[in-house]
Structures are given as C-alpha cells and as structure tokens.
Write an enzyme that holds these catalytic residues in place. Structure first.
Site, short mmCIF file in Angstrom:
data_model
loop_
_atom_site.label_atom_id
_atom_site.label_comp_id
_atom_site.label_asym_id
_atom_site.label_seq_id
_atom_site.Cartn_x
_atom_site.Cartn_y
_atom_site.Cartn_z
N LYS A 1 0.77 -1.21 0.08
CA LYS A 1 0.30 0.03 0.17
C LYS A 1 0.96 1.41 0.14
CE LYS A 1 -4.34 -1.90 2.07
NZ LYS A 1 -5.37 -1.69 3.39
N GLU B 1 -9.95 -9.57 -8.19
CA GLU B 1 -8.90 -8.51 -7.87
C GLU B 1 -7.46 -8.77 -8.87
OE1 GLU B 1 -7.93 -8.99 -3.65
OE2 GLU B 1 -9.98 -7.80 -3.23
N ASN C 1 -2.23 0.41 6.76
CA ASN C 1 -1.69 -0.93 7.36
C ASN C 1 -0.95 -1.53 6.37
OD1 ASN C 1 -3.71 -1.70 5.42
ND2 ASN C 1 -4.95 -2.78 7.13
N HIS D 1 -2.41 -5.22 1.24
CA HIS D 1 -3.88 -5.72 1.08
C HIS D 1 -3.39 -7.16 0.69
CE1 HIS D 1 -7.72 -6.48 -0.69
NE2 HIS D 1 -6.85 -7.11 -1.66
N TYR E 1 -12.30 -1.58 -4.36
CA TYR E 1 -12.93 -1.77 -3.07
C TYR E 1 -14.36 -1.47 -2.98
CZ TYR E 1 -8.76 -2.13 -0.33
OH TYR E 1 -7.36 -2.14 0.36
N THR F 1 -5.93 -7.04 10.58
CA THR F 1 -6.00 -5.83 9.76
C THR F 1 -5.58 -4.54 10.51
OG1 THR F 1 -8.22 -6.75 8.91
CG2 THR F 1 -7.97 -4.29 8.74
N PHE G 1 -15.96 3.85 6.38
CA PHE G 1 -14.41 4.17 6.09
C PHE G 1 -14.31 4.27 4.67
CE2 PHE G 1 -14.69 -0.48 7.13
CZ PHE G 1 -14.05 -1.05 5.76
#
Ligand code: UDP
Ligand code: MG
Length: 137
Positions: free
Chosen positions: A9, A126, A112, A115, A49, A91, A57
C-alpha cells in the site's frame, strides 16, 4: 497451486519498505507471478474496493489508496490466500502478531501496509482488475 492478489500500500511504498516486504514474500516461498507499480486514481480505488462502498471508512480508504504509488502483485503458493493473510497479520497493526507485515510496517488501521484477497472469488476479481493474462505468463 493457488494464486492471490496482494498490494504494497502507499504508506509502505512511500516509507521505502517495498524491498523488505518483497524479501519476506520470497523467504516465505511465494512465487511472484505478476508485479507492477501503479498510482491508482480515486475511481480505480473505488472500483477495487466496491465491496466496502457502504462502509463508513470507504472515503478514507479510497483517498488513501489513491494518495501515492503502490505495488500490485499476484502471488502463487500452496494455499496462497491464507498463507498471505497469515503473513500480513490482523487488519489493525495494533492487533497484529509480532513478525507479521502489518505489525512491522503498518501505521494505523487504515494505513496498514498491505492488502490481501480474502477468498478465491475475491482473488479472481482482484487479479483480473489489475492484470491481463499476458502479464501473468
Ligand atoms: N479499514 C479502515 N477502517 C476500518 C476497517 C478497514 O480504514 O474500520 C481499511 C484497512 O486499510 C483495511 C481495508 O480498509 O485493510 C479493507 O478492510 P477489510 O475489512 O477488508 O480488511 P483486510 O481484508 O484488508 O484485512
Ligand atoms: Mg478485505
């Protein structure tokens, strides 16, 4: 053999942790079938997403994913989906076990570091969202 989809990320990429994360991926025995750097647009992040579009969120998450470059990957191993999620950890980095990627490289629940797909159907979606068949030869 199973394939999963993974992202380094924007926070982990910006922090210069991509090499360390890739090192862990190889150490754990994954084959890197696909890999590229990209800089997602908001629309691309929203599409990726979409399962979270009703979540509170969602805006924060898609803004973050479009905030800088990341590395998207297709990883192959026996039980790759669970194996990669185990390596990432929980997570929330605060809950992640020592030695996991999110514990080591995550800053917060949102930022975080990595993914990973959570099931075969999401992995298939994905992988196809970011990679063509020719990129996975
Ligand atoms: N996320 C967040 N706030 C939350 C839950 C999740 O910002 O309360 C972010 C976090 O970056 C997470 C992503 O949304 O990785 C997707 O959430 P999911 O529940 O699918 O967690 P994951 O599968 O990534 O562990
Ligand atoms: Mg998820």
């Amino acid at each position: 053999m199973e394939r999963t989809f993974a992202i380094i990320k924007p926070n982990a990429f910006a922090d210069g942790n991509s090499g360390k994360i890739l090192g862990r991926i190889y150490e754990e025995g994954f084959k890197v079938v696909g890999l590229k750097k990209l800089y997602m647009s908001i629309v691309e992040a929203e599409g990726f997403y979409h399962v979270h579009q009703e979540k509170p969120f969602f805006g924060e998450l898609t803004d973050f994913m479009a905030s800088g470059p990341c590395i998207v990957m297709v990883l192959e191993a026996e039980g790759a989906i669970k194996k990669w999620r185990d390596l990432m950890g929980a997570t929330n980095p605060a809950d992640a076990a020592p030695g996991t990627l999110r514990k080591e490289f995550g800053q917060s629940l949102g930022e975080n570091a990595t993914h990973g797909s959570d099931a075969p159907d999401t992995a298939a979606f994905e992988i196809g969202y970011f990679f063509s068949g020719l990129e996975l030869l």
